[in-house]
Write a protein that holds these residues in place. Sequence first.
Motif, short mmCIF file in Angstrom:
data_model
loop_
_atom_site.label_atom_id
_atom_site.label_comp_id
_atom_site.label_asym_id
_atom_site.label_seq_id
_atom_site.Cartn_x
_atom_site.Cartn_y
_atom_site.Cartn_z
N UNK A 363 0.74 -1.18 0.11
CA UNK A 363 -0.08 -0.05 -0.01
C UNK A 363 1.05 1.23 0.12
N UNK A 364 0.06 2.64 -0.14
CA UNK A 364 0.89 3.79 -0.03
C UNK A 364 1.59 4.07 0.99
N UNK A 365 1.50 3.22 2.17
CA UNK A 365 2.43 3.70 3.48
C UNK A 365 3.28 2.22 3.70
N UNK A 366 3.31 1.48 2.55
CA UNK A 366 4.22 0.26 2.83
C UNK A 366 3.70 -0.87 3.38
N UNK A 367 2.37 -0.87 3.96
CA UNK A 367 1.60 -1.69 4.54
C UNK A 367 1.11 -3.11 3.58
N UNK A 368 1.46 -4.16 4.11
CA UNK A 368 1.00 -5.39 3.22
C UNK A 368 0.63 -6.46 4.20
N UNK A 369 -0.48 -7.08 3.78
CA UNK A 369 -1.00 -8.17 4.34
C UNK A 369 -2.30 -8.60 4.12
N UNK A 370 -2.69 -9.89 5.03
CA UNK A 370 -4.23 -10.33 4.91
C UNK A 370 -4.83 -10.67 6.19
N UNK A 371 -6.17 -10.30 6.19
CA UNK A 371 -6.74 -10.78 7.43
C UNK A 371 -6.71 -12.14 8.02
N UNK A 372 -6.28 -12.50 9.09
CA UNK A 372 -6.29 -13.71 9.50
C UNK A 372 -7.60 -14.38 9.54
N UNK A 373 -7.77 -15.64 8.96
CA UNK A 373 -9.02 -16.42 8.98
C UNK A 373 -9.57 -16.16 10.22
N UNK A 374 -8.98 -16.45 11.56
CA UNK A 374 -9.69 -16.51 12.74
C UNK A 374 -8.91 -15.35 13.34
N UNK A 375 -9.70 -14.53 14.32
CA UNK A 375 -8.94 -13.17 14.81
C UNK A 375 -7.76 -13.37 16.01
N UNK A 376 -7.90 -14.62 16.61
CA UNK A 376 -6.89 -14.51 17.65
C UNK A 376 -6.17 -15.81 17.42
N UNK A 377 -6.43 -17.09 17.68
CA UNK A 377 -5.99 -18.32 17.56
C UNK A 377 -6.88 -19.37 16.78
N UNK A 378 -6.00 -20.42 16.17
CA UNK A 378 -6.80 -21.13 15.35
C UNK A 378 -7.83 -22.38 15.93
N UNK A 379 -8.77 -21.89 17.08
CA UNK A 379 -9.58 -22.55 17.60
C UNK A 379 -10.93 -22.14 17.46
N UNK A 380 -11.97 -22.84 16.84
CA UNK A 380 -13.08 -22.48 16.17
C UNK A 380 -14.19 -23.64 16.28
N UNK A 381 -15.48 -23.15 15.78
CA UNK A 381 -16.54 -24.06 15.81
C UNK A 381 -17.20 -24.38 17.04
N UNK A 382 -18.39 -25.16 16.70
CA UNK A 382 -19.12 -25.54 18.09
C UNK A 382 -19.73 -26.97 17.87
N UNK A 383 -19.37 -27.67 18.89
CA UNK A 383 -19.96 -29.09 19.05
C UNK A 383 -20.75 -29.31 20.12
N UNK A 384 -22.14 -29.41 20.21
CA UNK A 384 -23.27 -29.47 21.23
C UNK A 384 -23.55 -30.81 21.61
N UNK A 385 -23.96 -30.75 22.97
CA UNK A 385 -24.81 -31.84 23.52
C UNK A 385 -25.71 -31.68 24.20
#
Length: 564
Positions: A363-385
């Motif tokens: 970018x114009x200020x030298x920034x470069x990157x991509x949004x992480x698929x998950x915001x913090x750590x790679x733990x996700x989804x929900x399994x319910x009982x």
Amino acid sequence: MKRMRHFFLGAIMSAALVIAGCSSNAANKTEEVVDISKLPKAGDFSKELTLNLSGSVTRGKVEDDNYVQKRLEEQFNIKIKNTKLDTWNAEQVNLMVASGDLPDTFAFTAGGQTAQEMYDSGLTRTIPKEMLEKYAPLYMKMLEENPPGPILNLKQGTEDQYLQLIGQYAHVYGLPWGPTLRLDWLENLGIEPPGEIKQVGPSGGREKIFFTEEAYTLEELEEILIAFTFDDPDGNGKNDTYGISPANNNLNWAQSLMGAYGLGSGYNFLENGKLVKAEISEKYKEFLKQMAKWYDMGLVDPEFTTIDENTSWEKYKQGKIGYYIAQPSYLAMDDWAKGRAPQNIVENPDSTAKILATGPEIGPDGEQGVKAYLPVVDLADAFYVSKHVTDEELARILQIFDYINFDNDARWTLFGEVGVHSDWEGEPEKSALKVRPEYAEQEGNSGFWAYNFRTYDKERVQWINSEYTLKLKDEFYAREDIQEKMLIRPYKWDMLNETNLRDIENRYSGQMNTIVEEFRMKAIVGEVDIDKEWDKYVENYMNNGGKQTLEELEKAPKVSELLK
């Protein structure tokens, strides 16, 4: 981590859920403490149980007495009642939730509610930590190795009662997206690629896909898009090509373009010392102005306002678009990504097209990157009982869950026996597994994936990704230095549910999203003057939930602290 999708039922369904919730809250609040000493020892399956099981890939296509079902029934002394509902269909799921007639286990891909809402409505039960330690030790080991896993999804006010189970998402490790360009067009126009380029693979179309970790600046990309649009890059003598064709139903197309401004859609960051959401930041304003400029210049396919992502893949395949975003698996032409752009243009053996994947734009200020698929750590989804599951049934369910999802000897629940039901795509143990055509790839007569949760450690990632995807990740997309430099995460995130953000988002997210989406579309196509209308847009956003959202976000922990 709670499911980040919120779905809204019709008035009748909502009323039914409210009634269900009001009638059952008292029962949930007086839930009895589990006496684990009265439960069977781990591995004691002497009593036959009947269980209605469902997983993450339940599409209603499972056949009774399938291969996996028979083996699980014998191994755990159970009778499985199969779930014949499509849990990827929001309407079917919402009807099931409204009725309260749920399987013993479920992991909805669409529809449903949050874990807290499920529990408050009397639809689910808690899962005691003591039972997990006894009956699901591999799961607990995974949580402990992925902090803050052990303290996620706890029922409010408790330290040992979980509202749901979660999965490990090692398959999204690294940069999830990156830009691509038509390499044959670059060559036709005499435009040099940035840096050394390498073939993704030797055959099957992969020999026509190349990548480099070097990147173009936005200014350089603009010049390329101009040439792609006006300089007849395909040599057909017609003015019928465009630089870029966005989709109107998501922002996947803009992941690296927004990253060039340091932005991740839906995330928050500090701007001039103040916490802001990306969509009302000055950086986002500049991103919109850049897109509006390209549209005004004629570089953007004018039909994009009526085209969703699936349709845009088809349009790309026609050979009229020069720029497209891609995941590593798309570039490696993994089976599950067939038909998706940009790989779809080289799938035909007679195709002369070539693709170049580059590093994210600068970018114009030298920034470069991509949004992480998950915001913090790679733990996700929900399994319910489900609420009606007894402690004895839960003990058996947890042992099945632990085995099929975290013991890699249970690979047969996903692919059967190698050499009988499936084969390695390439080198054994170092490439993807392919189910033989006489067996259903999922559910059906095989029962593969029918009872599994969506969770993958690094070994399981290997089973579902080609060796070419793994190579791309090793060499660039998931390389540690690339992630450290280019993975964009939010500044704050309520991962531990310590604020009232969930309630605020439930109340306001619909109208806030509408405000953002309408302004973005009008801004890009030039229906509004971005500079003149910006303050009014931000004010509208803030007055419709933005103020409350940001005030609550201030109470959330910093992502940098959560990562520690």
